[in-house]
Design an enzyme around this catalytic site. Structure first.
Site, mmCIF file in Angstrom:
data_model
loop_
_atom_site.group_PDB
_atom_site.id
_atom_site.type_symbol
_atom_site.label_atom_id
_atom_site.label_comp_id
_atom_site.label_asym_id
_atom_site.label_seq_id
_atom_site.Cartn_x
_atom_site.Cartn_y
_atom_site.Cartn_z
ATOM 1 N N PRO A 1 42.210 33.504 43.106
ATOM 2 C CA PRO A 1 41.558 33.044 44.339
ATOM 3 C C PRO A 1 41.560 34.104 45.436
ATOM 4 O O PRO A 1 40.612 34.197 46.215
ATOM 5 C CB PRO A 1 42.396 31.819 44.732
ATOM 6 C CG PRO A 1 42.952 31.306 43.438
ATOM 7 C CD PRO A 1 43.207 32.514 42.605
ATOM 8 N N GLY B 1 39.592 39.110 43.795
ATOM 9 C CA GLY B 1 38.374 39.149 42.997
ATOM 10 C C GLY B 1 38.002 40.584 42.705
ATOM 11 O O GLY B 1 38.481 41.192 41.750
ATOM 12 N N PHE C 1 38.103 30.914 38.052
ATOM 13 C CA PHE C 1 36.811 31.135 37.375
ATOM 14 C C PHE C 1 36.990 31.603 35.930
ATOM 15 O O PHE C 1 36.309 32.530 35.482
ATOM 16 C CB PHE C 1 35.958 32.165 38.144
ATOM 17 C CG PHE C 1 35.809 31.879 39.600
ATOM 18 C CD1 PHE C 1 35.314 30.666 40.046
ATOM 19 C CD2 PHE C 1 36.166 32.836 40.541
ATOM 20 C CE1 PHE C 1 35.164 30.407 41.394
ATOM 21 C CE2 PHE C 1 36.027 32.582 41.905
ATOM 22 C CZ PHE C 1 35.528 31.368 42.323
ATOM 23 N N GLY D 1 33.765 47.411 28.289
ATOM 24 C CA GLY D 1 33.019 46.741 27.220
ATOM 25 C C GLY D 1 32.392 45.443 27.683
ATOM 26 O O GLY D 1 31.262 45.111 27.303
ATOM 27 N N GLY D 2 33.131 44.699 28.514
ATOM 28 C CA GLY D 2 32.590 43.443 29.014
ATOM 29 C C GLY D 2 31.327 43.629 29.819
ATOM 30 O O GLY D 2 30.411 42.797 29.784
ATOM 31 N N GLY E 1 4.470 25.991 39.009
ATOM 32 C CA GLY E 1 5.261 24.765 39.102
ATOM 33 C C GLY E 1 5.929 24.393 37.800
ATOM 34 O O GLY E 1 7.021 23.803 37.789
ATOM 35 N N GLU F 1 32.448 40.244 35.746
ATOM 36 C CA GLU F 1 32.804 41.533 35.133
ATOM 37 C C GLU F 1 32.744 42.675 36.152
ATOM 38 O O GLU F 1 32.489 43.823 35.817
ATOM 39 C CB GLU F 1 31.897 41.867 33.934
ATOM 40 C CG GLU F 1 31.738 40.748 32.909
ATOM 41 C CD GLU F 1 33.007 40.517 32.089
ATOM 42 O OE1 GLU F 1 34.085 40.843 32.580
ATOM 43 O OE2 GLU F 1 32.903 40.020 30.965
ATOM 44 N N GLU G 1 27.971 45.161 43.435
ATOM 45 C CA GLU G 1 28.379 46.006 44.552
ATOM 46 C C GLU G 1 29.543 46.916 44.136
ATOM 47 O O GLU G 1 29.582 48.104 44.496
ATOM 48 C CB GLU G 1 28.777 45.143 45.762
ATOM 49 C CG GLU G 1 27.615 44.447 46.453
ATOM 50 C CD GLU G 1 27.017 43.303 45.642
ATOM 51 O OE1 GLU G 1 25.832 42.984 45.852
ATOM 52 O OE2 GLU G 1 27.737 42.725 44.798
#
Length: 433
Positions: free
Chosen positions: A180, A183, A208, A292-293, A392, A415, A419
């Site tokens: 939390p 990050g 997450f 890798g991720g 639409g 990952e 930024e």
């Protein structure tokens, strides 16, 4: 005026019969280099057949076969159910186990536990599966990342204990780094692991986490030492360990075929044998796994964009406005051209980064960051432009393009945010002498 710089050849007249036609309608042309180039272009176009570069462009025969198998599975076993998985938030564990039977659960994990394929091979597979369901393919990529980390940094006992069940997906895996309060600044994480006899006692919370609550194996980054990256270690935490619990299932914009929860550690006692590598090596493990991720998640964006482009192309062929198909309008043609170009460029950089990572090149981390930044941004735009072309209809859940857009959006965040990818790229670039 445009011809003034060109050498003039004798003027020739358009003749009617045997009389030169020399009225104001006189037609002349110059035997100029420009004219010759135009003649060559016309001759060349008549002799050559041009084809559009597909996702199989440049692949070896083996890679084309991996792609074919993955696309066939995606078409038959994923696409017919993807809408239901998304709408009802179903985690398709049986489908994941079927993917494991194809060798897709531990793609670049070494034999005898994994398939032993390359990072480029993996990117091809994840892209193909994402054409049906980016959310499910993305979870599979995270599971692969954990398998690779245990194979690469674990000891023989850990490999033997964990990898067989992970490779079959009898047990699922989750990667736990984000908190939390930590990050993008992951080195500031506060989850602790304190040595107590033959155990470590873990306390903290991860946020997450994909697969949390459903996965059996959690690769958890904890602080065992001083502040900063050198004080971080990696632990394998098994579901059912006392002190391990989970938060509520998050309600998300996309990625609904995989659950996301907090992972909560309260005096969670883990045997010291579950320490991956050595104390203080956790941040290095985390960052190498993320290289890798980032390529994997970029590949998942390619699949979402490929599917969106195909849906848009098919739609503009049949949708008529102003008495003609939308595909006859130059604005639509140019839009599709830009979408296809962005997708192809993204695919090239993803496969370049995957190859660099596989070969252990010094540029690999920057290339992975570039691939993740470029592909996830550009492919989201392809999905968005595809939705726009459907008008639409694209906004209705009866059509899958909105699902690709919603699933692809989070790829710009996880990952490492895009930024942060720019930070990695710019710092490395500016450090050049």
């Amino acid at each position: 005026l445009m011809f003034r710089h060109l050498p003039r050849a004798p003027v020739r007249y358009l003749t009617l019969g045997s009389t030169p036609f020399t009225t104001p309608k006189l037609v002349t042309y110059f035997q100029s280099p420009l004219h010759k180039q135009q003649q060559f272009s016309r001759q060349y176009s008549q002799k050559e057949t041009f084809t559009f570069p597909t996702s199989s462009h440049g692949l070896t025969e083996d890679q084309q076969e991996y792609q074919r198998v993955a696309l066939d599975f995606a078409q038959k076993k994923m696409l017919p159910f993807a809408e239901e998985w998304d709408a009802q938030e179903i985690f398709p564990k049986e489908t994941l186990q079927e993917l494991a039977q194809l060798g897709f659960a531990a793609i670049y994990t070494r034999p005898p536990y994994g398939s032993g394929l390359t990072r480029v091979d993996a990117s091809i597979i994840f892209e193909a599966l994402s054409q049906a369901c980016p959310s499910t393919a993305a979870y599979l990529s995270i599971h692969n990342m954990v398998c690779w980390a245990i194979d690469t940094f674990g000891n023989d006992e850990q490999r033997q204990r964990f990898l067989p069940n992970l490779a079959s997906m009898e047990k699922l895996a989750s990667y736990c780094l984000t908190e939390p309060g930590a990050g993008s600044d992951s080195s500031s994480l506060r989850t602790t692991a304190k040595k107590d006899g033959d155990d470590y006692v873990l306390n903290g919370e991860k946020a997450f986490i994909s697969g949390a609550g459903e996965s059996s194996i959690y690769l958890v980054m904890c602080r065992t030492g001083a502040p900063g990256p050198k004080g971080i270690s990696a632990f394998i935490v098994e579901k059912g360990t006392p002190g391990l619990s989970f938060g509520k299932k998050e309600k998300k914009l996309g990625w609904n075929s995989q659950p996301t929860r907090a992972v909560i550690l309260e005096d969670c006692r883990v045997p010291a044998s579950n320490l991956l590598s050595t104390e203080g090596d956790g941040f290095r493990i985390a960052m190498k796994a993320l290289d890798g991720g980032r390529v994997n998640i970029a590949a998942c964006s390619l699949g979402a964009a490929e599917a969106s482009l195909q849906y848009a192309r098919d739609h503009v062929h049949v949708r008529k406005q102003f008495g003609a198909p939308l595909s006859s309008l130059q604005t639509v043609q140019f839009k599709l051209a830009d979408m296809a170009t962005r997708l192809t460029a993204a695919r090239l950089i993803v496969r370049t980064a995957a190859g660099s990572l596989e070969n252990g090149e010094s540029e690999k981390t920057v290339l992975c960051a570039m691939a993740k930044r470029f592909a996830t941004d550009e492919c989201f735009d392809v999905c968005n432009d595809g939705l726009q072309l459907l008008g639409g209809y694209g906004y209705l859940k009866d059509y899958p393009i909105q699902r690709y857009l919603r699933d692809a959006r989070v790829h710009q965040i996880l990952e490492g945010t895009n930024e942060i990818m720019r930070v990695i790229i710019s710092k490395t670039f500016l450090a050049q002498k």
